[in-house]
Design an enzyme around this catalytic site. Structure first.
Site, PDB file in Angstrom:
ATOM      1  N   TYR A  87      -4.061  -3.285   0.492  1.00  0.00           N
ATOM      2  CA  TYR A  87      -4.158  -2.533   1.718  1.00  0.00           C
ATOM      3  C   TYR A  87      -5.592  -2.337   1.926  1.00  0.00           C
ATOM      4  O   TYR A  87      -5.883  -1.744   3.152  1.00  0.00           O
ATOM      5  CB  TYR A  87      -3.420  -1.063   1.480  1.00  0.00           C
ATOM      6  N   LYS A 104       2.774  -4.608 -12.705  1.00  0.00           N
ATOM      7  CA  LYS A 104       3.300  -6.000 -13.335  1.00  0.00           C
ATOM      8  C   LYS A 104       2.035  -6.613 -14.116  1.00  0.00           C
ATOM      9  O   LYS A 104       1.706  -7.718 -14.037  1.00  0.00           O
ATOM     10  CB  LYS A 104       3.403  -6.759 -11.920  1.00  0.00           C
ATOM     11  N   ASP A 136       9.631  -5.633 -11.185  1.00  0.00           N
ATOM     12  CA  ASP A 136      10.988  -6.165 -10.977  1.00  0.00           C
ATOM     13  C   ASP A 136      12.025  -5.809 -11.721  1.00  0.00           C
ATOM     14  O   ASP A 136      13.229  -5.508 -11.219  1.00  0.00           O
ATOM     15  CB  ASP A 136      10.847  -7.942 -11.105  1.00  0.00           C
ATOM     16  N   ASP A 190       5.389   1.052  -1.997  1.00  0.00           N
ATOM     17  CA  ASP A 190       5.875   0.399  -0.694  1.00  0.00           C
ATOM     18  C   ASP A 190       7.315   0.073  -0.848  1.00  0.00           C
ATOM     19  O   ASP A 190       8.186   0.568  -0.325  1.00  0.00           O
ATOM     20  CB  ASP A 190       4.914  -0.407   0.047  1.00  0.00           C
TER      21      ASP A 190
HETATM   22  C1  IPM Z   1       5.271   2.815   4.856  1.00  0.00           C
HETATM   23  C2  IPM Z   1       5.103   1.649   5.726  1.00  0.00           C
HETATM   24  C3  IPM Z   1       3.535   1.208   5.913  1.00  0.00           C
HETATM   25  C4  IPM Z   1       3.132   0.593   4.287  1.00  0.00           C
HETATM   26  C5  IPM Z   1       3.134   0.235   6.846  1.00  0.00           C
HETATM   27  C6  IPM Z   1       3.669   0.766   8.354  1.00  0.00           C
HETATM   28  C7  IPM Z   1       1.663  -0.367   6.956  1.00  0.00           C
HETATM   29  O1  IPM Z   1       5.913   0.433   5.376  1.00  0.00           O
HETATM   30  O2  IPM Z   1       4.544   3.761   4.817  1.00  0.00           O
HETATM   31  O3  IPM Z   1       5.777   2.407   3.634  1.00  0.00           O
HETATM   32  O4  IPM Z   1       3.237  -0.265   4.146  1.00  0.00           O
HETATM   33  O5  IPM Z   1       2.561   1.599   3.958  1.00  0.00           O
HETATM   34 MG    MG Z   2       7.016   0.904   3.806  1.00  0.00          MG
END
Ligand code: IPM
Ligand code: MG
Length: 356
Positions: free
Chosen positions: A135, A187, A219, A243
């Site tokens: 990210y 992982k 997984d 996520d």
């Molecule tokens: C979350 C969302 C976000 C992320 C997106 C909107 C960038 O899916 O908050 O889980 O991936 O963190």
């Molecule tokens: Mg999300």
């Protein structure tokens, strides 16, 4: 007096935020505290009108607030990711909100798609790292649009970043009334960089002899969450895996209509949001379920130290679900967004009157 910054955002965001704010207002009245709301217009409409994602002073204003609430961000009129990275990402990174705290708990048995799973069988606290991994935006394209194109995105972990979130997870696990087990979800068998997570987990864990250290590859984690969710207590994981497994977790709870999370930096301003997205097709239809946003508001209250208010809001949601007055969580529940919000207010008033 608490100052709370509010970004309603896109799609159903403003509608569910409105209901969460009504719950906040009711809690303030009942529990005797005051709030001052600072509304931010950020989102697709604002961007299309002004070409601005966030105002240049927004982050510094937010730093001096008590908490932030975010509805949802994302709009099909813009290229994928522009708003998500420019607003959600900007707040998470800009305010250094390094913990994404996502409780996966079952409010009522009938909501769970798994057979014979009771609320006590599904109560997992996921601590998702929130400022590193893929990210961070380090990467790019080479020879874009040609047959020789290369796309690169770096999975970045720092010792400091990994250590602080792991330490937070051990502390969070210690505070929970569960079986004192912390699972590291990674992982490491395929991604060599995850060795940093393993080593840090061991080193930090040595100062928490009361907490059992447990390991699951991501997984296998998905498999176990479906097969034996009762075996998990607290889970700490990378940004991207967090996520993914929390969307799975949301479905186990009954759907995205209920799952909430907090983007936290202990001791600093933190941001609370429903896990769901902006669901553009339901925008303005008054059908989105606001319970995830209301639960996020309960987490915000808890973070402010208003534990009784937080418990009352969450308790009202639970009562409405268990009694099946709110029978399901989807946009097809037959109940309107503001109607569900109103039911939460009524239940909150009833329960607190009874408690007094
Ligand atoms: C979350 C969302 C976000 C992320 C997106 C909107 C960038 O899916 O908050 O889980 O991936 O963190
Ligand atoms: Mg999300």
């Amino acid at each position: 007096m608490y100052t709370i910054g509010v970004i309603g955002g896109d799609g159903i965001g403003p509608e569910v935020t409105r209901e969460a704010l009504r719950a906040l207002e009711a809690a303030a009245r009942i529990f005797g505290f005051e709030t001052r709301l600072v509304d931010y217009p950020f989102g697709a409409d604002h961007y299309l009108k002004t070409k601005e994602l966030m105002s240049p002073t927004a982050l510094s204003e937010m730093r001096s607030m008590d908490a932030l609430f975010l509805g949802a961000i994302g709009d099909p009129r813009l290229p994928i990711g522009v708003l998500e990275r420019g607003i959600v990402g900007e707040c998470r990174f800009g305010l250094d909100l390094f913990v994404n705290l996502r409780p996966i708990k079952l409010f009522s048995e009938h909501l769970c798609p798994l057979k014979d799973t009771k609320p006590e069988d599904l109560d997992i606290l996921v601590v998702r790292e929130n400022t590193e991994d893929v990210y961070t935006g380090i990467g790019g394209f080479l020879k874009k649009g040609t047959p020789d194109e290369v796309a690169l995105q770096e999975m970045i972990y720092t010792r400091k970043g990994v250590e602080r979130v792991i330490r937070y997870a051990f502390e969070a696990c210690r505070k929970r009334a569960k079986n004192k087990k912390l699972t590291l979800c990674d992982k490491a068998n395929a991604v060599a960089a995850h060795d940093l997570w393993r080593r840090t987990f061991e080193e930090v864990g040595a100062s928490y002899p009361d907490i059992q250290r447990d390991y699951a590859y991501v997984d296998a984690m998905c498999m176990w969450m479906v097969k034996n969710p009762e075996t998990f207590d607290t889970v700490v994981t990378t940004n991207m895996f967090g996520d993914i497994i929390t969307d799975l977790g949301a479905m186990l709870q009954g759907g995205l209509g209920i799952a909430a999370g907090g983007n936290i930096h202990p001791g600093r301003v933190s941001m609370f949001e429903p896990i769901h997205g902006s669901a553009p097709k339901y925008k303005g239809k008054n059908v989105a379920n606001p319970l995830a946003a209301i639960n996020a508001m309960a987490m915000l209250l808890d973070h402010l130290g208003l534990a009784a208010a937080a418990a009352a809001v969450e308790g009202a949601v639970r009562t409405l679900l268990v009694s099946k007055r709110i029978p399901s969580l989807g946009a097809d529940s037959g109940l309107k967004t503001d109607q569900i919000g109103g039911m939460v207010l009524d239940e909150l008033a009833r329960a607190t009157a009874r408690g007094k």
